[in-house]
Structures are given as C-alpha cells and as structure tokens.
Design an enzyme around this catalytic site. Structure first.
Site, PDB file in Angstrom:
ATOM      1  N   GLY A   1      13.057 -50.066  40.917  1.00  0.00           N
ATOM      2  CA  GLY A   1      12.528 -50.902  40.110  1.00  0.00           C
ATOM      3  C   GLY A   1      13.273 -52.552  40.239  1.00  0.00           C
ATOM      4  N   GLY A   2      13.637 -52.840  41.236  1.00  0.00           N
ATOM      5  CA  GLY A   2      14.203 -54.093  41.361  1.00  0.00           C
ATOM      6  C   GLY A   2      13.065 -55.220  41.375  1.00  0.00           C
ATOM      7  NE  ARG A   3      12.297 -62.435  39.918  1.00  0.00           N
ATOM      8  CZ  ARG A   3      12.290 -63.463  40.874  1.00  0.00           C
ATOM      9  NH1 ARG A   3      12.872 -63.530  41.886  1.00  0.00           N
ATOM     10  NH2 ARG A   3      11.432 -64.461  40.452  1.00  0.00           N
TER      11      ARG A   3
ATOM     12  CG  HIS B   1      20.362 -58.309  56.920  1.00  0.00           C
ATOM     13  ND1 HIS B   1      21.240 -57.432  57.301  1.00  0.00           N
ATOM     14  CD2 HIS B   1      20.151 -58.268  55.651  1.00  0.00           C
ATOM     15  CE1 HIS B   1      21.580 -56.573  56.449  1.00  0.00           C
ATOM     16  NE2 HIS B   1      20.667 -56.953  55.198  1.00  0.00           N
TER      17      HIS B   1
END
Length: 298
Positions: free
Chosen positions: A256-258, A104
C-alpha cells in the site's frame, strides 16, 4: 536494533544525494511528503525535464504494518503474518543523454515481529548500472567503487554480491541481463547488527563516488536521433524488469505504498519494437555482445 538510528541515517543519505544531484543537474528537485493509512510514510524527491536528468527520483520510506506482504515472505514463509517495519532509500536516475547510464541504488532495513517470536531483522540493498552505450572505463570504475564499499568487511563480499546482482537483475524471458550489474544483497543478517549496519551504510555512502564521475564524463557528449531511439528501445527492458520481477516494486505496491513514488523508477520515454536487432558490428550491437553479459569488471 535501533531503527531510530536507521531512520536518521537514511534521511541524511537522501539529503546528501539530492543535494549532490541538484548541483550536478542545476535544477531543484520537487519534494513530496506522504503518509500511509496503515502506518508510516515517506519523502519523495523527484526531478523531471532537468538539464541532465530526464527523470530522477530519490525516495525515503518508513512504513509499518500488521502483516508482511507476499513479496517479502516468498523466501521467508515462516514470517508470514508477522508485523513489520521497513525503512529504505531507493533511487533511479534516467539521464537524457544516451551516452550517460541509468543507475539504480537501494538500501533498506526490515524487522518482523509478533508476540510469539523474537524480532527478526535483515538488511538489503545494492546498486547497478544500465548503460545504453558501453564504456569499459565506466563499468570498471563503478565496480571498483562497489568493491571498495565492501572490502573492509571481507574479501568475499564483493564477488558474492556481484554474482547475486547478475542473477537478480536478469530478464529470464529475454535471457538477458538488465545492465552491467554492480552489487546486490538481501535478507542479510550474517554479521552482528553493528557490523551489518556498517556494511549496509558503506554501500549507501559509496553511491555518489560510483556514479557522479560517470555523469561528468558523459554529460556533454553529442548525440542524435539514432542514439535517442536506441536508448528508448533499451529502456523497454528496464520497464519489463521493474514491473515483472523487481521485489522492491512488488513490495511497495503490495504494502500500500504511494504509487507515484514507486513507479517513478520508470523512464518517461520508452519504445518497444517487434523482433528488432541492432546491425552487427554497430555500437548498439556492441552493448549486447561486449557489455550486457555478466562479465567481470574488476
């Protein structure tokens, strides 16, 4: 503060990493451009069922909004309610070969502002390694490269950020680190903007030198069902951390991201077992006893 330069650097970083990974894997990444109704958007680059990577994603995002979500103000409550702008590149790579480690990396920049206060800015990021079968030389190389990224800015940064990584990527309910660590930092503005930006960019620029040699070493090692089974079991820990503790996942969902881009970090095949423990003295047992323990690697 020049977020235009930040955006340009991040788009270039995403492209450099994706190009290198496509060369390594041999399969072209899918690219999706998305927009966010509250402001901003991003580019998601993803591979599934590649030659080396069972799933891998390298995502760019640049979002803005009228109020920071709770995950971003938990440690900075005085910023609640301020407008924000956030830019970052985040990646997670899940190789198919159990001897190749999951990795990551994230680099991000935030600004918070309103009409009553001067803008507040900070950088964050880092990289960490999650092996399923431990190799001392891999962990040492990864940590040496992390140290190399930070040493030009002061000898104290690597030990500080290494400790921060060990403490952050820790499953409290398991009393267990997620992997062999790396470096992690957040809310970083201890240096003037130009120097802080240079440190932050150095972390992003050192990702490929830290990880690609490990994939080259492990990509061709033979494995069987036992190793794949243990990999799927250990991947469960990865899922638990990302969904319970990870601030980046929470920020993305709360802002509110994808959703597809946020949850691409999860491995495609995972297995949980009730109260299972590896056989004492086995290579699976050695992972927990000798590697997943927060030890020093440099």
């Amino acid at each position: 503060m020049n977020t235009a330069n930040i955006r340009s650097y991040l788009l270039d970083l995403q492209q450099r990493i994706v190009t290198a990974l496509e060369t390594l894997d041999g399969k072209t990444f899918r690219r999706d451009t998305w927009e966010r109704s509250e402001g901003g958007g991003g580019i998601s680059a993803l591979v599934e069922e590649g030659n080396l990577f069972e799933r891998g994603g390298v995502n760019f995002s640049h979002v803005m909004g009228r109020g920071l979500p709770p995950s971003a103000t938990a440690h900075r409550p005085e910023l609640a309610g301020r407008h924000f702008e956030a830019l970052g590149v985040s990646l997670v790579l899940h190789p198919r070969n159990p001897y190749a480690p999951t990795v990551h990396m994230n680099v991000r920049c935030f600004t918070a502002f309103d009409e009553h206060h001067a803008p507040v800015w900070w950088f964050g990021g880092g990289m960490d390694l999650t092996p399923y079968y431990g190799f001392v030389e891999d962990a040492e190389h990864f940590h040496r490269t992390c140290k190399k990224a930070l040493d030009p800015f002061g000898a104290d940064y690597y030990p500080r950020f290494k400790k921060w990584c060990d403490e952050y990527f820790y499953l409290k309910h398991r009393q267990e680190p997620r992997g062999v660590g790396g470096i992690f930092f957040d809310d970083f503005n201890a240096l003037p903007w130009p120097q802080a930006e240079a440190l932050w960019q150095s972390v992003g620029d050192h990702f490929l030198p830290a990880y690609l040699p490990l994939m080259e070493r492990r990509r061709g090692l033979p494995y069987g069902e036992r190793e794949r089974d243990f990999q799927a079991y250990r991947r469960g820990r990865y899922v638990e951390f990302n969904l319970v503790y990870d601030r980046g996942t929470l920020f993305g969902l709360q802002s509110g991201g994808r959703t597809e881009s946020i949850l691409m970090s999860l491995p495609p095949i995972v297995r949980w077992r009730y109260d299972w423990h590896p056989q004492p003295g086995s290579r699976e047992d050695a992972l927990l006893e000798e590697f997943i323990n927060g030890r020093d690697w440099v």
